[in-house]
Design a protein around this motif. Sequence first.
Motif, PDB file in Angstrom:
ATOM      1  N   VAL A  36       0.844  -1.193   0.000  1.00 28.39           N
ATOM      2  CA  VAL A  36       0.000   0.000   0.000  1.00 28.39           C
ATOM      3  C   VAL A  36       0.881   1.245   0.000  1.00 28.39           C
ATOM      4  N   VAL A  37       0.664   2.108  -0.981  1.00 32.33           N
ATOM      5  CA  VAL A  37       1.475   3.316  -1.176  1.00 32.33           C
ATOM      6  C   VAL A  37       0.569   4.532  -0.995  1.00 32.33           C
ATOM      7  N   GLY A  38       0.999   5.477  -0.160  1.00 32.57           N
ATOM      8  CA  GLY A  38       0.233   6.692   0.064  1.00 32.57           C
ATOM      9  C   GLY A  38       0.686   7.830  -0.826  1.00 32.57           C
ATOM     10  N   THR A  39      -0.266   8.670  -1.212  1.00 31.33           N
ATOM     11  CA  THR A  39       0.033   9.866  -2.001  1.00 31.33           C
ATOM     12  C   THR A  39      -0.958  10.959  -1.618  1.00 31.33           C
ATOM     13  N   THR A  40      -0.547  12.200  -1.795  1.00 32.23           N
ATOM     14  CA  THR A  40      -1.481  13.313  -1.620  1.00 32.23           C
ATOM     15  C   THR A  40      -1.933  13.869  -2.965  1.00 32.23           C
ATOM     16  N   ASP A  41      -1.532  13.223  -4.052  1.00 34.37           N
ATOM     17  CA  ASP A  41      -2.030  13.630  -5.369  1.00 34.37           C
ATOM     18  C   ASP A  41      -3.546  13.518  -5.389  1.00 34.37           C
ATOM     19  N   LYS A  42      -4.180  14.476  -6.032  1.00 32.56           N
ATOM     20  CA  LYS A  42      -5.626  14.485  -6.141  1.00 32.56           C
ATOM     21  C   LYS A  42      -6.040  14.040  -7.549  1.00 32.56           C
ATOM     22  N   PHE A  43      -6.946  13.076  -7.607  1.00 28.77           N
ATOM     23  CA  PHE A  43      -7.458  12.580  -8.881  1.00 28.77           C
ATOM     24  C   PHE A  43      -8.966  12.781  -8.871  1.00 28.77           C
ATOM     25  N   THR A  44      -9.426  13.831  -9.504  1.00 25.37           N
ATOM     26  CA  THR A  44     -10.842  14.167  -9.455  1.00 25.37           C
ATOM     27  C   THR A  44     -11.477  14.084 -10.836  1.00 25.37           C
ATOM     28  N   VAL A  45     -12.752  13.749 -10.832  1.00 23.16           N
ATOM     29  CA  VAL A  45     -13.560  13.786 -12.043  1.00 23.16           C
ATOM     30  C   VAL A  45     -14.524  14.950 -11.891  1.00 23.16           C
ATOM     31  N   SER A  46     -14.483  15.882 -12.811  1.00 26.02           N
ATOM     32  CA  SER A  46     -15.306  17.079 -12.705  1.00 26.02           C
ATOM     33  C   SER A  46     -15.810  17.485 -14.077  1.00 26.02           C
ATOM     34  N   LYS A  47     -16.663  18.479 -14.097  1.00 27.67           N
ATOM     35  CA  LYS A  47     -17.171  19.003 -15.365  1.00 27.67           C
ATOM     36  C   LYS A  47     -16.017  19.530 -16.209  1.00 27.67           C
ATOM     37  N   GLU A  48     -15.044  20.168 -15.551  1.00 21.01           N
ATOM     38  CA  GLU A  48     -13.909  20.735 -16.275  1.00 21.01           C
ATOM     39  C   GLU A  48     -12.946  19.639 -16.750  1.00 21.01           C
ATOM     40  N   ALA A  49     -12.864  18.542 -15.993  1.00 25.51           N
ATOM     41  CA  ALA A  49     -11.949  17.452 -16.330  1.00 25.51           C
ATOM     42  C   ALA A  49     -12.661  16.114 -16.166  1.00 25.51           C
ATOM     43  N   PRO A  50     -13.547  15.777 -17.101  1.00 28.42           N
ATOM     44  CA  PRO A  50     -14.335  14.548 -16.970  1.00 28.42           C
ATOM     45  C   PRO A  50     -13.571  13.278 -17.307  1.00 28.42           C
ATOM     46  N   ALA A  51     -12.384  13.413 -17.922  1.00 24.39           N
ATOM     47  CA  ALA A  51     -11.630  12.248 -18.388  1.00 24.39           C
ATOM     48  C   ALA A  51     -10.183  12.323 -17.918  1.00 24.39           C
ATOM     49  N   PRO A  52      -9.936  12.363 -16.614  1.00 31.49           N
ATOM     50  CA  PRO A  52      -8.585  12.627 -16.121  1.00 31.49           C
ATOM     51  C   PRO A  52      -7.564  11.558 -16.477  1.00 31.49           C
ATOM     52  N   LEU A  53      -8.006  10.311 -16.742  1.00 28.03           N
ATOM     53  CA  LEU A  53      -7.060   9.235 -17.009  1.00 28.03           C
ATOM     54  C   LEU A  53      -7.023   8.807 -18.472  1.00 28.03           C
ATOM     55  N   ASP A  54      -7.596   9.588 -19.350  1.00 30.92           N
ATOM     56  CA  ASP A  54      -7.488   9.301 -20.774  1.00 30.92           C
ATOM     57  C   ASP A  54      -6.100   9.762 -21.237  1.00 30.92           C
ATOM     58  N   PRO A  55      -5.315   8.873 -21.871  1.00 34.29           N
ATOM     59  CA  PRO A  55      -3.975   9.275 -22.328  1.00 34.29           C
ATOM     60  C   PRO A  55      -3.978  10.491 -23.246  1.00 34.29           C
ATOM     61  N   ALA A  56      -5.088  10.732 -23.935  1.00 31.75           N
ATOM     62  CA  ALA A  56      -5.169  11.888 -24.830  1.00 31.75           C
ATOM     63  C   ALA A  56      -5.447  13.181 -24.081  1.00 31.75           C
ATOM     64  N   TYR A  57      -5.702  13.079 -22.771  1.00 31.20           N
ATOM     65  CA  TYR A  57      -5.986  14.266 -21.957  1.00 31.20           C
ATOM     66  C   TYR A  57      -4.987  14.446 -20.811  1.00 31.20           C
ATOM     67  N   ALA A  58      -4.655  13.381 -20.106  1.00 27.28           N
ATOM     68  CA  ALA A  58      -3.858  13.471 -18.873  1.00 27.28           C
ATOM     69  C   ALA A  58      -2.537  14.195 -19.114  1.00 27.28           C
ATOM     70  N   TYR A  59      -2.232  15.147 -18.234  1.00 27.58           N
ATOM     71  CA  TYR A  59      -0.970  15.870 -18.382  1.00 27.58           C
ATOM     72  C   TYR A  59      -0.525  16.450 -17.049  1.00 27.58           C
ATOM     73  N   ASP A  60      -0.489  15.620 -16.034  1.00 30.29           N
ATOM     74  CA  ASP A  60       0.148  16.004 -14.780  1.00 30.29           C
ATOM     75  C   ASP A  60       0.811  14.769 -14.207  1.00 30.29           C
ATOM     76  N   ILE A  61       1.707  14.976 -13.267  1.00 25.47           N
ATOM     77  CA  ILE A  61       2.545  13.875 -12.797  1.00 25.47           C
ATOM     78  C   ILE A  61       1.724  12.781 -12.134  1.00 25.47           C
ATOM     79  N   GLY A  62       0.643  13.158 -11.433  1.00 26.37           N
ATOM     80  CA  GLY A  62      -0.162  12.158 -10.744  1.00 26.37           C
ATOM     81  C   GLY A  62      -0.855  11.203 -11.700  1.00 26.37           C
ATOM     82  N   THR A  63      -1.540  11.748 -12.709  1.00 25.27           N
ATOM     83  CA  THR A  63      -2.242  10.881 -13.653  1.00 25.27           C
ATOM     84  C   THR A  63      -1.260  10.120 -14.540  1.00 25.27           C
ATOM     85  N   TRP A  64      -0.148  10.741 -14.889  1.00 22.21           N
ATOM     86  CA  TRP A  64       0.851  10.018 -15.682  1.00 22.21           C
ATOM     87  C   TRP A  64       1.423   8.837 -14.900  1.00 22.21           C
ATOM     88  N   ASN A  65       1.572   9.002 -13.583  1.00 16.97           N
ATOM     89  CA  ASN A  65       2.077   7.891 -12.779  1.00 16.97           C
ATOM     90  C   ASN A  65       1.109   6.712 -12.775  1.00 16.97           C
TER      91      ASN A  65
END
Length: 534
Positions: A36-65
């Motif tokens: 079990v690995v802890g992180t404080t990275d935030k992974f949210t689904v919102s109106k502004e970012a409905p597809a945070p884990l789509d490779p064609a959209y993701a562009y921050d270190i947390g989602t890339w990890n």
Amino acid sequence: MKRKTLVLPAVIGLLTPVLAACGGSDGGGGGGEAIVVGTTDKFTVSKEAPAPLDPAYAYDIGTWNILRHTVQTLMAQPRGEGEPEPEAAESCRFTDSGNERYTCTLREGLEFANGDPVTAEDVKFSIDRARSIEADSGVYALLSTIELVETKGDREVIFHLNSPDATLPFKLSTPVAGIVNSKDYAKDKLRDGVEVDGSGPYTLKAEMENGALAKIVFTKNPTYKGILTPKNDKVELRAFDDADAMGAALEKGDIQVMTRSMTPEQIDKLSASSGGDIDLVETSGLEIRYLGFNTTAEPVKDAAVRQAMAQLIDRGKLITEVYGTQAAPLFSLVPAGVTGHTNSFFNRYGEADRGKAEELLTEAGVTTPVKLTLHYTTDHYGSATKQEFEQLQKQLNDSGLFDVDIEGTPWETFRPAEMDGEYAVYGMGWFPDFADADSFTAPFLDANNMLGSPYDNSEIRKTLIPESRRAADRLNAAESINRIQDIVARDVPVLPLWQGKQYLAARDGITGAEWAINSSAILQLWELGRGVTG
């Protein structure tokens, strides 16, 4: 037991870690319960970012990890930041003398986790999809030198470029070039939600709470074929609201590893302690922090205002007051340790100097004090960010030349507002797409840059960036890279502040921790195992 700190070297591509105390980390096994690995990275689904884990959209270190563990790329950079190696590909190479045609042959028998074959058409579909969707994150710009993707048979992919680009192998190792299945991903729109399907070393199952990812379970993919060798069968990435809660969970044994972002106080405590059952891994870092400017906005559209800020800010004092030994002053977009680095801001402005800052403003006819607001994100770069901006506010206001307010906003609101040009001045961090100077220049300065910045220098865009990409030997790109840095120091569309180290803490019994994070803050959870340490 004596606590040990594992210190990784600063030289890019040097993969042998230096152990500062007794103990080792060989061995480890794949069986047993999830690590079990802890992180404080935030992974949210919102109106502004409905597809945070789509490779064609993701562009921050947390989602890339997350994506690096699940979606396979043609190339990869295992462990260090050296030259990329074939991953989903069996081989890749430039097939012309001008670095404008790049050919890859896929591994034989490659499969998605669901058993579907991975073919050259899947690679073409994935690359073309990211380029055509043009997500507002700007990640598609990494593929901007690709003119056409061609396939031959089921295993051969040929990239035809619109200009020479020796950095293409690096770009094909990033998640935007991740290979996805057309059965799971539409050609012309993003995949909403947090499902991810690929051919990487793990499959993914995510649990949501209040619109955010609370837990991500990575399970070893038995069909994976590539250069990585997972040392575990299962890893759980657990998101915490803050570093204190994450640290308490590590102390109690609820998690076995914690990573970004720890507080400076936590790192100091772990570094100083000589006993206990938690080990700290420290590596030199390529993470940078900077102020960005909307160069068309009042009151910073006058370059003299931005130059005066560059002249006033005392980076050394900022780091001493907030981060201590965990960061170093940064005087260029390209950090120390990367070929082409030069201290352009120090060469131009020298030490912090109020008199010179006042002179810049006076000569430009700028009325003082200049009133402005520094915007920062409250939940993306760690809890010390507020303290950092309080120190910046104090330095600027103490000069009498500025009247500065600060305003913190959650990332899910902050990032869209910054992209829309709502902030005149804002604080951001950057973790490189790959360990090359191009990853510290083009994303900020080229067309369709990831900041949405209106700053447009024709020499940089039309001459220097293309010129730097022609050099297969990156040492030969240094002259162009140095010129870019000098122009940035003159015009100040961004103001570099500091360069940070990377840290990870692991309980005894966890092996491979020294390889589980690198200087670009890339998590490599496949390196973690269970064994004997101490």
